[in-house]
Write an enzyme that holds these catalytic residues in place. Structure first.
Site, PDB file in Angstrom:
ATOM      1  N   LYS A 119      45.454 -23.915  21.237  1.00 44.04           N
ATOM      2  CA  LYS A 119      45.182 -24.204  22.651  1.00 44.04           C
ATOM      3  C   LYS A 119      43.725 -23.945  23.034  1.00 44.04           C
ATOM      4  O   LYS A 119      42.978 -23.288  22.324  1.00 44.04           O
ATOM      5  CB  LYS A 119      46.177 -23.443  23.537  1.00 44.04           C
ATOM      6  CG  LYS A 119      47.535 -24.171  23.498  1.00 44.04           C
ATOM      7  CD  LYS A 119      48.580 -23.625  24.418  1.00 44.04           C
ATOM      8  CE  LYS A 119      49.839 -24.504  24.275  1.00 44.04           C
ATOM      9  NZ  LYS A 119      51.020 -23.937  24.904  1.00 44.04           N
ATOM     10  N   ARG A 134      55.533 -20.972  18.520  1.00 45.85           N
ATOM     11  CA  ARG A 134      55.551 -22.436  18.382  1.00 45.85           C
ATOM     12  C   ARG A 134      54.184 -22.851  17.865  1.00 45.85           C
ATOM     13  O   ARG A 134      53.186 -22.727  18.582  1.00 45.85           O
ATOM     14  CB  ARG A 134      55.835 -23.053  19.760  1.00 45.85           C
ATOM     15  CG  ARG A 134      55.890 -24.583  19.765  1.00 45.85           C
ATOM     16  CD  ARG A 134      56.133 -25.088  21.177  1.00 45.85           C
ATOM     17  NE  ARG A 134      56.169 -26.534  21.203  1.00 45.85           N
ATOM     18  CZ  ARG A 134      55.102 -27.328  21.173  1.00 45.85           C
ATOM     19  NH1 ARG A 134      53.888 -26.807  21.115  1.00 45.85           N
ATOM     20  NH2 ARG A 134      55.236 -28.631  21.195  1.00 45.85           N
TER      21      ARG A 134
END
Ligand code: PMM
Length: 259
Positions: free
Chosen positions: A202, A237
């Site tokens: 991210k 994840r």
């Protein structure tokens, strides 16, 4: 949890495995790398992304769920749509992962309750096209905990039995919010529900390390996995499963030695 995005436009792997055969092959590689669960999604949630029509999302997701279940994978479906959750579970998915935490589709919670599968409730503040304008908090940890708890209560009230919670890194969060939430993972674990952490590749990792290409953030992702495992997370994840699977085994070995 390994990520299988069947999308042309996800932020780190969009288009890499957009056809079903390529997506199933990718999922099989993630299993070989040590994934326990594969998260299949057909709609990008990157900030600013628009919606994918329902029939297109179904067309992307269902064959990949079928193909991965057929090779023995445990599959979750990453969707905010009740109809897609229903179709994916009918195709063999075992978990529904909803980045809207039940707010994206009024039929989602009752559908999941009827399906009787575990449900990942992620914190966010509305759809991808508006969420970053809502990344405003006085106390991000307290507010995300309170809002997540309200989503959990709504899911329970609708009859959903098995819940997993996720603070939703990058969803209505700045980088500073992401670090604050990671520093407080133990407080999320203390909610007493399985905790999922999705930091993989991210933007806040890229900003810290000055790595514009998301694929250059996998070592940082594995470092977050270590922290998440240490805090007692149920799953992370991730796009690149191997390094995170190693990180989890390292934490387990240290735990075993100190027990
Ligand atoms: N992040 C993305 C998509 N789905 N689901 C959960 N539960 N938690 C997350 O943090 C999360 C998610 C965005 O990443 P992608 O576009 O690479 O799939």
């Amino acid at each position: 949890m390994g990520v299988v995005n069947v999308t042309p436009d996800s932020f780190s792997d969009g288009g890499d495995h957009a056809d079903p055969e390529a997506a199933v092959a990718h999922g099989r590689r993630l299993l070989a790398d040590g994934a326990d669960l594969l998260d299949v999604g057909g709609e990008s949630t990157r900030p600013g992304a628009g919606r994918v029509p329902e029939d297109e999302e179904l067309r992307r997701v269902v064959p990949v769920v079928q193909g991965l279940v057929a090779v023995g994978a445990v599959v979750s479906v990453d969707t905010v749509r009740a109809s897609v959750a229903q179709a994916a579970v009918t195709a063999g998915a075992a978990v529904v992962n909803d980045v809207s935490g039940g707010t994206g589709d009024p039929a989602m919670l009752s559908t999941v309750a009827d399906l009787g599968v575990p449900y990942v409730v992620m914190h966010g503040r509305g759809p991808s096209d508006v969420m970053q304008t809502r990344a405003v908090y006085d106390d991000v940890v307290a507010e995300v905990l309170a809002e997540l708890t309200a989503l959990v209560e709504a899911a329970r009230a609708a009859g959903v039995q098995d819940l997993v919670v996720d603070p939703g890194l990058g969803f209505a969060k700045t980088g500073a919010h992401g670090w604050a939430l990671l520093a407080a993972l133990d407080r999320f674990a203390a909610l007493g529900l399985p905790l999922l952490v999705g930091a993989s590749r991210k933007a806040f990792l890229g900003a810290l390390l000055d790595r514009p290409d998301p694929k250059d953030r996998d070592a940082a992702t594995a470092a977050v996995t270590t922290l998440a495992a240490q805090a007692g997370a149920w799953a992370v994840r991730v796009h690149d499963v191997g390094p995170s699977a190693d990180a989890v085994r390292v934490v387990a070995a240290v735990r075993g030695a100190s027990a």
